[in-house]
Motif scaffolding. Structure first.
Motif, PDB file in Angstrom:
ATOM      1  N   TRP A   1       0.861  -1.179   0.000  1.00 22.85           N
ATOM      2  CA  TRP A   1       0.000   0.000   0.000  1.00 22.85           C
ATOM      3  C   TRP A   1       0.897   1.227   0.000  1.00 22.85           C
ATOM      4  CZ3 TRP A   1      -4.663   1.464  -1.100  1.00 22.85           C
ATOM      5  CH2 TRP A   1      -5.034   2.762  -0.769  1.00 22.85           C
ATOM      6  N   PHE A   2       1.065   1.848  -1.170  1.00 25.67           N
ATOM      7  CA  PHE A   2       1.923   3.021  -1.299  1.00 25.67           C
ATOM      8  C   PHE A   2       1.174   4.169  -1.980  1.00 25.67           C
ATOM      9  CE2 PHE A   2       4.985  -0.581  -1.386  1.00 25.67           C
ATOM     10  CZ  PHE A   2       5.610  -0.292  -0.188  1.00 25.67           C
ATOM     11  N   TYR A   3      -0.101   4.266  -1.726  1.00 30.19           N
ATOM     12  CA  TYR A   3      -0.923   5.278  -2.378  1.00 30.19           C
ATOM     13  C   TYR A   3      -1.040   6.513  -1.487  1.00 30.19           C
ATOM     14  CZ  TYR A   3      -1.934   1.455  -5.474  1.00 30.19           C
ATOM     15  OH  TYR A   3      -1.803   0.417  -6.357  1.00 30.19           O
ATOM     16  N   PRO A   4      -1.315   7.675  -2.080  1.00 31.47           N
ATOM     17  CA  PRO A   4      -1.439   8.893  -1.274  1.00 31.47           C
ATOM     18  C   PRO A   4      -2.680   8.829  -0.382  1.00 31.47           C
ATOM     19  CG  PRO A   4      -1.926   9.339  -3.591  1.00 31.47           C
ATOM     20  CD  PRO A   4      -1.452   7.921  -3.513  1.00 31.47           C
ATOM     21  N   PRO A   5      -2.664   9.562   0.724  1.00 33.19           N
ATOM     22  CA  PRO A   5      -3.770   9.491   1.692  1.00 33.19           C
ATOM     23  C   PRO A   5      -5.152   9.781   1.115  1.00 33.19           C
ATOM     24  CG  PRO A   5      -1.896  10.595   2.673  1.00 33.19           C
ATOM     25  CD  PRO A   5      -1.556  10.383   1.219  1.00 33.19           C
ATOM     26  N   PHE A   6      -5.268  10.687   0.149  1.00 35.14           N
ATOM     27  CA  PHE A   6      -6.600  10.994  -0.378  1.00 35.14           C
ATOM     28  C   PHE A   6      -7.247   9.788  -1.054  1.00 35.14           C
ATOM     29  CE2 PHE A   6      -3.767  12.243  -3.870  1.00 35.14           C
ATOM     30  CZ  PHE A   6      -4.352  11.597  -4.944  1.00 35.14           C
ATOM     31  N   PHE A   7      -6.441   8.833  -1.456  1.00 33.83           N
ATOM     32  CA  PHE A   7      -6.972   7.631  -2.086  1.00 33.83           C
ATOM     33  C   PHE A   7      -7.756   6.777  -1.083  1.00 33.83           C
ATOM     34  CE2 PHE A   7      -6.698   3.691  -4.624  1.00 33.83           C
ATOM     35  CZ  PHE A   7      -7.085   4.212  -5.846  1.00 33.83           C
ATOM     36  N   LEU A   8      -7.521   7.001   0.185  1.00 32.69           N
ATOM     37  CA  LEU A   8      -8.245   6.249   1.222  1.00 32.69           C
ATOM     38  C   LEU A   8      -9.747   6.540   1.213  1.00 32.69           C
ATOM     39  CD1 LEU A   8      -5.636   6.508   4.098  1.00 32.69           C
ATOM     40  CD2 LEU A   8      -6.294   4.430   2.864  1.00 32.69           C
ATOM     41  N   PHE A   9     -10.161   7.697   0.670  1.00 37.63           N
ATOM     42  CA  PHE A   9     -11.600   7.979   0.555  1.00 37.63           C
ATOM     43  C   PHE A   9     -12.267   6.937  -0.335  1.00 37.63           C
ATOM     44  CE2 PHE A   9     -10.130  12.356   1.565  1.00 37.63           C
ATOM     45  CZ  PHE A   9     -10.922  12.561   2.689  1.00 37.63           C
ATOM     46  N   ILE A  10     -11.606   6.593  -1.431  1.00 33.30           N
ATOM     47  CA  ILE A  10     -12.155   5.604  -2.357  1.00 33.30           C
ATOM     48  C   ILE A  10     -12.153   4.220  -1.716  1.00 33.30           C
ATOM     49  CG2 ILE A  10     -11.792   4.460  -4.586  1.00 33.30           C
ATOM     50  CD1 ILE A  10     -10.488   7.152  -5.500  1.00 33.30           C
ATOM     51  N   THR A  11     -11.057   3.874  -1.060  1.00 33.24           N
ATOM     52  CA  THR A  11     -10.968   2.539  -0.464  1.00 33.24           C
ATOM     53  C   THR A  11     -11.965   2.370   0.679  1.00 33.24           C
ATOM     54  OG1 THR A  11      -9.195   3.138   1.068  1.00 33.24           O
ATOM     55  CG2 THR A  11      -8.547   2.314  -1.093  1.00 33.24           C
ATOM     56  N   ALA A  12     -12.197   3.443   1.431  1.00 34.77           N
ATOM     57  CA  ALA A  12     -13.178   3.364   2.524  1.00 34.77           C
ATOM     58  C   ALA A  12     -14.577   3.135   1.969  1.00 34.77           C
ATOM     59  CB  ALA A  12     -13.128   4.636   3.362  1.00 34.77           C
ATOM     60  N   ALA A  13     -14.903   3.835   0.885  1.00 38.04           N
ATOM     61  CA  ALA A  13     -16.222   3.640   0.269  1.00 38.04           C
ATOM     62  C   ALA A  13     -16.381   2.201  -0.217  1.00 38.04           C
ATOM     63  CB  ALA A  13     -16.412   4.625  -0.878  1.00 38.04           C
ATOM     64  N   LEU A  14     -15.348   1.657  -0.818  1.00 42.64           N
ATOM     65  CA  LEU A  14     -15.414   0.277  -1.291  1.00 42.64           C
ATOM     66  C   LEU A  14     -15.485  -0.715  -0.134  1.00 42.64           C
ATOM     67  CD1 LEU A  14     -12.900   0.491  -4.260  1.00 42.64           C
ATOM     68  CD2 LEU A  14     -15.367   0.094  -4.418  1.00 42.64           C
ATOM     69  N   ALA A  15     -14.814  -0.402   0.968  1.00 40.74           N
ATOM     70  CA  ALA A  15     -14.808  -1.312   2.120  1.00 40.74           C
ATOM     71  C   ALA A  15     -16.155  -1.350   2.838  1.00 40.74           C
ATOM     72  CB  ALA A  15     -13.695  -0.931   3.088  1.00 40.74           C
ATOM     73  N   LEU A  16     -17.051  -0.453   2.507  1.00 35.60           N
ATOM     74  CA  LEU A  16     -18.409  -0.520   3.058  1.00 35.60           C
ATOM     75  C   LEU A  16     -19.172  -1.716   2.492  1.00 35.60           C
ATOM     76  CD1 LEU A  16     -19.370   3.259   2.876  1.00 35.60           C
ATOM     77  CD2 LEU A  16     -19.042   1.912   4.968  1.00 35.60           C
ATOM     78  N   LEU A  17     -18.716  -2.201   1.349  1.00 37.37           N
ATOM     79  CA  LEU A  17     -19.350  -3.345   0.690  1.00 37.37           C
ATOM     80  C   LEU A  17     -18.630  -4.636   1.058  1.00 37.37           C
ATOM     81  CD1 LEU A  17     -19.508  -1.773  -2.892  1.00 37.37           C
ATOM     82  CD2 LEU A  17     -21.397  -1.964  -1.268  1.00 37.37           C
ATOM     83  N   PRO A  18     -19.299  -5.779   0.909  1.00 36.25           N
ATOM     84  CA  PRO A  18     -18.577  -7.050   1.032  1.00 36.25           C
ATOM     85  C   PRO A  18     -17.492  -7.107  -0.048  1.00 36.25           C
ATOM     86  CG  PRO A  18     -20.955  -7.412   0.972  1.00 36.25           C
ATOM     87  CD  PRO A  18     -20.720  -5.962   0.664  1.00 36.25           C
ATOM     88  N   TYR A  19     -16.442  -7.877   0.184  1.00 32.59           N
ATOM     89  CA  TYR A  19     -15.293  -7.888  -0.717  1.00 32.59           C
ATOM     90  C   TYR A  19     -15.676  -8.139  -2.174  1.00 32.59           C
ATOM     91  CZ  TYR A  19     -10.775  -8.882  -2.770  1.00 32.59           C
ATOM     92  OH  TYR A  19      -9.672  -8.857  -3.579  1.00 32.59           O
ATOM     93  N   GLY A  20     -16.471  -9.152  -2.426  1.00 34.90           N
ATOM     94  CA  GLY A  20     -16.843  -9.476  -3.806  1.00 34.90           C
ATOM     95  C   GLY A  20     -17.557  -8.327  -4.491  1.00 34.90           C
ATOM     96  N   ALA A  21     -18.500  -7.713  -3.797  1.00 38.64           N
ATOM     97  CA  ALA A  21     -19.238  -6.584  -4.377  1.00 38.64           C
ATOM     98  C   ALA A  21     -18.318  -5.388  -4.593  1.00 38.64           C
ATOM     99  CB  ALA A  21     -20.404  -6.199  -3.472  1.00 38.64           C
ATOM    100  N   ALA A  22     -17.386  -5.162  -3.668  1.00 39.41           N
ATOM    101  CA  ALA A  22     -16.438  -4.052  -3.809  1.00 39.41           C
ATOM    102  C   ALA A  22     -15.539  -4.275  -5.017  1.00 39.41           C
ATOM    103  CB  ALA A  22     -15.603  -3.914  -2.543  1.00 39.41           C
ATOM    104  N   PHE A  23     -15.083  -5.500  -5.199  1.00 33.11           N
ATOM    105  CA  PHE A  23     -14.214  -5.810  -6.330  1.00 33.11           C
ATOM    106  C   PHE A  23     -14.948  -5.617  -7.653  1.00 33.11           C
ATOM    107  CE2 PHE A  23     -12.376  -8.957  -9.309  1.00 33.11           C
ATOM    108  CZ  PHE A  23     -11.144  -8.349  -9.482  1.00 33.11           C
ATOM    109  N   VAL A  24     -16.169  -6.126  -7.738  1.00 31.15           N
ATOM    110  CA  VAL A  24     -16.955  -5.973  -8.971  1.00 31.15           C
ATOM    111  C   VAL A  24     -17.234  -4.494  -9.235  1.00 31.15           C
ATOM    112  CG1 VAL A  24     -19.210  -6.432 -10.018  1.00 31.15           C
ATOM    113  CG2 VAL A  24     -17.947  -8.285  -8.902  1.00 31.15           C
ATOM    114  N   THR A  25     -17.551  -3.734  -8.190  1.00 34.16           N
ATOM    115  CA  THR A  25     -17.802  -2.295  -8.345  1.00 34.16           C
ATOM    116  C   THR A  25     -16.574  -1.607  -8.917  1.00 34.16           C
ATOM    117  OG1 THR A  25     -19.385  -2.290  -6.531  1.00 34.16           O
ATOM    118  CG2 THR A  25     -18.396  -0.166  -7.118  1.00 34.16           C
TER     119      THR A  25
END
Length: 147
Positions: free
Chosen positions: A97-121
């Motif tokens: 994980w070497f991404y800038p902190p602002f990228f965490l907004f996107i990852t947090a939104a995806l982590a609200l979903l179950p893994y499979g749904a987040a990956f497909v999204t």
């Protein structure tokens, strides 16, 4: 050799029908690959012990830390690896994980979903942006409409 080069260079062989045929063939191969991967998977891990979506596992893991209120945790590589192993199993290799902190907004939104749904999204959104690059270009809006 020059004749073959001239034929390729002219582009006359590149017909709409051939383009469609190749596109459909690629789509079929990708679909078959995805089905094979899902059929041979064990939960969230493929038959080789890697998380489905390999590097996406680090995005998702980082997002789970944000949801817990510890957004700095993904930058501690040992903690990030531990989270990946907690989600996908102890044999999971480290996906950095070497991404800038602002990228965490996107990852947090995806982590609200179950893994499979987040990956497909993520895959669908990425595909849509890939297929229509004019909508995400850096040119002024008027230039995008006229081109």
């Amino acid at each position: 050799m020059n004749r073959a080069y001239d034929i390729l260079r002219s582009g006359a062989w590149l017909t709409p029908e051939r383009i469609r045929l190749v596109a459909v063939a690629i789509l079929c191969v990708v679909a078959a690959s995805i089905v094979f991967m899902l059929v041979t998977a064990h939960g969230l891990v493929d038959m080789q012990g890697r998380p489905l979506g390999t590097d996406f596992s680090s995005f998702y893991s980082a997002g789970t830390y944000v949801l817990e209120g510890t957004a700095q945790a993904p930058y501690d590589l040992a903690r990030q690896h531990a989270r990946e192993q907690a989600i996908f199993g102890a044999a999971t290799p480290f996906y950095s994980w070497f991404y800038p902190p602002f990228f965490l907004f996107i990852t947090a939104a995806l982590a609200l979903l179950p893994y499979g749904a987040a990956f497909v999204t993520r895959q669908v959104v990425t595909l849509v942006l890939y297929l229509n690059p004019r909508d995400c270009s850096f040119s002024p809006p008027a230039a995008r409409r006229s081109g």
